[in-house]
Design a protein around this motif. Sequence first.
Motif, PDB file in Angstrom:
ATOM      1  N   MET A   1       1.102   7.594  39.760  1.00 56.23           N
ATOM      2  CA  MET A   1       0.780   8.254  41.005  1.00 56.23           C
ATOM      3  C   MET A   1       0.251   7.205  41.990  1.00 56.23           C
ATOM      4  O   MET A   1      -0.489   6.310  41.630  1.00 56.23           O
ATOM      5  N   TYR A  34      -0.965  -0.864  39.973  1.00 54.80           N
ATOM      6  CA  TYR A  34      -1.750   0.296  40.420  1.00 54.80           C
ATOM      7  C   TYR A  34      -1.507   0.553  41.899  1.00 54.80           C
ATOM      8  O   TYR A  34      -1.266   1.678  42.311  1.00 54.80           O
ATOM      9  N   GLY A  37       1.837   1.993  42.649  1.00 53.35           N
ATOM     10  CA  GLY A  37       2.131   3.273  42.018  1.00 53.35           C
ATOM     11  C   GLY A  37       3.097   3.164  40.857  1.00 53.35           C
ATOM     12  O   GLY A  37       3.666   4.165  40.422  1.00 53.35           O
ATOM     13  N   ASN A  40       0.106   4.556  36.209  1.00 52.82           N
ATOM     14  CA  ASN A  40      -1.024   5.420  36.526  1.00 52.82           C
ATOM     15  C   ASN A  40      -2.341   4.695  36.307  1.00 52.82           C
ATOM     16  O   ASN A  40      -2.476   3.907  35.363  1.00 52.82           O
TER      17      ASN A  40
END
Length: 78
Positions: A1, A34, A37, A40
């Motif tokens: 995400m 990170y 994305g 996670n």
Amino acid sequence: MLFPRIRELREDHDKKQLELATYLHIKPNTYSDYECGKINVQIDTLIKIADFYQVSLDYLVGRTDVSEPYPKAQRPRL
């Protein structure tokens, strides 16, 4: 995400990815992943990043535009 504020906060504070990776005890390419994305971010890592910038976790992940961290909860005495 993807959490764009991770990158925004780093850039706003003139920090390098290497500095954050060192603080988090991770490899620089992991920190880069990170920000992009690609992988996670675990909750304990998000908490550390929020603490580093002194912002709320909700702000960090984009759930609010209020950056101030919440007061620490008091544990009830038993």
